[in-house]
Design an enzyme around this catalytic site. Sequence first.
Site, short mmCIF file in Angstrom:
data_model
loop_
_atom_site.label_atom_id
_atom_site.label_comp_id
_atom_site.label_asym_id
_atom_site.label_seq_id
_atom_site.Cartn_x
_atom_site.Cartn_y
_atom_site.Cartn_z
N SER A 156 -13.97 -22.21 -12.17
CA SER A 156 -14.46 -22.46 -10.80
C SER A 156 -14.20 -23.91 -10.46
CB SER A 156 -15.96 -22.19 -10.73
OG SER A 156 -16.49 -22.66 -9.50
N TYR A 169 -24.46 -22.79 -14.29
CA TYR A 169 -23.16 -22.25 -13.85
C TYR A 169 -22.05 -23.28 -14.10
CZ TYR A 169 -19.69 -20.02 -10.80
OH TYR A 169 -18.55 -19.42 -10.29
#
Length: 268
Positions: A156, A169
């Site tokens: 990401s 995350y």
Amino acid sequence: MPAPRPSSPFPASAAVEWPGRVVLVTGGAQGIGKGIAEAVLDAGGSVVIGDLDAEAGKACLEEWNAGDRAAFVVLDVSKEASVKRFVGGALRRFGRIDGLVNNAGIAEAHTGPVEDLAWNEWKRRIDTNLGGVFLCCKHALPALKKSNGAIVNIASSRAHQSEPDTEAYAASKGGIVAFTHALAISAGPVRVNAINPGWIVVDDWKKPSQRRKPKLSAADHAQHPVGRAGVPPDVAALAVFLLSSQAGFITGENFTVDGGMSRKMQYV
Ligand code: NAD
């Protein structure tokens, strides 16, 4: 007289390269993973999608109508026994694995202030998003070594930049980036690369019961240098290239697909 040019190391076209190739896509029943699986099918390859969501997996097979080129296996990437069944099932069905796309993850980044973040919630993100990548690579590598295959890990843009309250995350995705270059060095000639998607709108790639019209404002789109937010095919195009022999000299790398968002100077 100039020396004759060596013949091309890769097939001239996807039509030659992809038929007979088998790609495993985790979390492949919805969202970015579904987009990647569709791109592999469009190129002429075969896919095995593994996903926690059986309803979504079955819906994909019906929608694609790809016959024996597509299969679905229920998978939890955070459980080693489940990953073994996924890889074993793919090998029994197709006899080979040429590509692995580690896409499954808990995509919601916000987990609240770190002082309040429960240990179990931290472990759930790390075990799924990062542990799942490790487990799938571990079990698919023997077959990928036989086929001289390739791995694409979906990280990401949050591996490199953050909003508040996204530590678990971000750590899981940063871990994927580091795992990618480490494995590229250990597993060669199997190639291992990572993609950092930015804001990818997945509403139209959800299972039918959850498919919604995307709720994005004009400003949401306009803030991207390319003038729009992303969609799964934006990520899938790069994933298919990285899996192909045309990317045969690329390994250990981390590519950002975010419409230029992370290249903007943030002075407001
Ligand atoms: P999504 O929620 O639309 O799809 C994820 C799929 O993975 C679902 O079908 C889900 O059932 C499956 N899944 C979840 N946990 C699983 C598990 N333990 N085992 C197997 N399958 C599991 O998510 P998405 O937005 O398409 O995200 C896909 C990947 O891309 C994730 O790793 C996410 O972190 C990453 N990503 C997404 C964006 C984005 O903007 N959408 C941006 C950057 C990175």
